[in-house]
Design a protein around this motif. Structure first.
Motif, mmCIF file in Angstrom:
data_model
loop_
_atom_site.group_PDB
_atom_site.id
_atom_site.type_symbol
_atom_site.label_atom_id
_atom_site.label_comp_id
_atom_site.label_asym_id
_atom_site.label_seq_id
_atom_site.Cartn_x
_atom_site.Cartn_y
_atom_site.Cartn_z
ATOM 1 N N ILE A 185 50.818 42.433 31.305
ATOM 2 C CA ILE A 185 50.463 41.014 31.481
ATOM 3 C C ILE A 185 48.966 40.853 31.761
ATOM 4 C CG2 ILE A 185 52.780 40.361 32.261
ATOM 5 C CD1 ILE A 185 51.476 40.066 35.121
ATOM 6 N N GLY A 186 48.211 41.950 31.681
ATOM 7 C CA GLY A 186 46.758 41.853 31.858
ATOM 8 C C GLY A 186 46.321 41.587 33.289
ATOM 9 N N TYR A 187 47.087 42.095 34.251
ATOM 10 C CA TYR A 187 46.735 41.840 35.654
ATOM 11 C C TYR A 187 46.492 43.122 36.445
ATOM 12 C CZ TYR A 187 46.618 36.820 35.841
ATOM 13 O OH TYR A 187 46.229 35.510 35.683
ATOM 14 N N ARG A 188 46.055 44.205 35.756
ATOM 15 C CA ARG A 188 45.588 45.362 36.516
ATOM 16 C C ARG A 188 44.089 45.102 36.762
ATOM 17 N NH1 ARG A 188 46.605 51.554 36.334
ATOM 18 N NH2 ARG A 188 48.002 51.222 34.576
ATOM 19 N N GLY A 189 43.760 44.675 37.959
ATOM 20 C CA GLY A 189 42.384 44.267 38.251
ATOM 21 C C GLY A 189 41.492 45.447 38.572
#
Ligand code: GLV
Ligand code: MN
Ligand code: MN
Length: 416
Positions: free
Chosen positions: A174-178
């Motif tokens: 979901i593209g949320y590994r910051g």
């Protein structure tokens, strides 16, 4: 504090609108929310939340476990921010308020300060913690636990869901590994608003729960290995039935929790029969158990009694039962000064209140082991939570958000 700040009230209608607007992400037919952590629906609400925070002038950072930190500058940036927030993930059949109220009320606090042109001394930081619920990945509240150093980031990234997807893969999905290292965004204190998820405030007609403690939690993974055989031709005395064994364990958990009650609860929420078939005696079952108490000694007794009961049932039924304690969260005692700050805010605003123990786990319970932390509760209808029918009133949600606002103002101080 200036008159303008001490008279400040949040915008009840705006808070209510945000709660109902975000409830569309994962809405269920019965009016609840299904928004498992790191799912497509979680991404939708996260994107909404990021945009709303940026719209309120906050700088949003995401850490390596996907927790979101939205910073509002204070006059004195050498001071650590006061943290406020909760979580936006839900149970598989969850409601519109568990976690969501605390996160969106934190946004409402910032919007209210912006509208009033109030600058705080210390900065503020709204947090949306990843995977509070623990229903997709165990344990619950894993990101806040890693934040305080109870787990390493790599350990949490490698945890798998029932399909074998790791936290790391789900974050990337979901593209949320910051890029912010876990724990790098410092917080000087943390305040979390939440629905009570129990019946006490409603029954006693109190608007605010001043939470001073929280139950400890024991989570187990278990496996029963009996023997699959024919449902028609296997005589009763020769059976090694995993499901009949499970039934006895379920009743044992209930009996043990009642024996140590009222300060204990016990639940078996998951059980999976391997290769189920109506004419095969079940040979293998995986199960979970969740036992809780606010008293350390009772937690030890619950663990001891459960292990003894399981051993006895397994011996009697000639099956093998393994029981692994996968998580032990000790009882929480919130910071007395912060608890007083919550109570002062409730009194100053004229809301009825009482001290209360949280039955549920919260990210605030993890943070409290390292930084001063407190919680504010508001009633929910019939005490129901972890259910699509979960409900709370607009005025109680607004009251909780006002207590959050004034607790936070007391902690940050207002720049003159
Ligand atoms: C979280 O909701 C928990 O208390 O298990
Ligand atoms: Mn919650
Ligand atoms: Mn919950």
């Amino acid at each position: 504090m200036s008159r303008a700040a001490s008279n400040l009230q949040i915008d009840s209608a705006r808070l209510w609108d945000t709660i109902h607007e975000t409830a569309k992400f994962g809405r269920t037919p019965k009016g609840g929310v299904r928004r498992l952590t790191l799912s497509a629906e979680d991404k939708q609400v996260r994107d909404w939340f990021r945009k709303a925070c940026e719209g309120a002038g906050l700088e949003v950072k995401v850490d390596a476990l996907g927790s979101m930190f939205a910073l509002r500058k204070g006059r004195d940036m050498s001071k650590p921010p006061v943290g406020l927030g909760s979580h936006l993930d839900t149970q598989p059949t969850g409601g519109k308020y568990d976690g969501i109220l605390g996160t969106l009320a934190a946004l409402e606090v910032v919007r209210t300060l912006n509208d009033a042109g109030i600058e705080t001394e210390a900065p503020l930081c709204i947090v949306n913690w990843t995977n509070e619920e623990g229903s997709r990945f165990a344990p619950a509240m894993m990101a806040s636990a890693a934040y305080v150093g109870d787990f390493t980031t790599d350990d949490i990234l490698s945890r798998k869901d029932a399909e074998g997807v790791t936290v790391g893969q789900a974050l990337d999905g979901i593209g949320y590994r910051g890029t912010t290292p876990v724990g790098a965004q410092k917080l000087g204190s943390f305040v979390e608003l939440h629905i009570e998820q129990g019946p006490i405030l409603e029954a006693e007609h109190k608007t605010i729960g001043v939470v001073d403690s929280g139950q400890g939690v024991l989570w187990y993974d278990g496996k029963i290995t009996g023997f699959e055989s024919h449902a028609g031709s296997t005589p009763m005395p020769l059976r090694r039935d995993a499901l009949a064994t499970l039934a006895e364990i379920v009743l044992a958990v209930e009996t043990i929790a009642k024996k140590h009650g009222p300060k204990a609860v016990g639940t078996m929420g998951e059980a999976v029969i391997a290769n189920p078939s109506r004419n095969v005696i079940p040979g293998e079952i995986a199960f979970t158990a969740d036992l809780r108490s606010a008293d350390d000694a009772i937690m030890n007794a619950l663990d001891r009694d459960l292990r003894a009961a399981v051993a006895e049932i397994a011996g009697k039924r000639k099956v093998e039962v393994t029981l692994e304690l996968i998580w032990r969260k000790p009882p929480t005692h919130f910071d007395p000064k912060l608890v007083d700050a919550v109570q002062n805010a409730a009194e100053m605003l004229g809301y009825s209140h009482r001290r209360i123990t949280s039955g549920a786990g919260h990210d605030a319970c993890n943070l409290n082991t390292r930084i001063p932390t407190a919680m504010v509760f508001v009633p929910c209808k019939d005490g129901v939570s972890h259910n699509e029918l979960e409900d709370a009133t607009q005025s109680d949600c607004a009251a909780g958000a006002n207590v959050l606002l004034h607790t936070v103002l007391a902690l940050t101080g207002v720049a003159s």
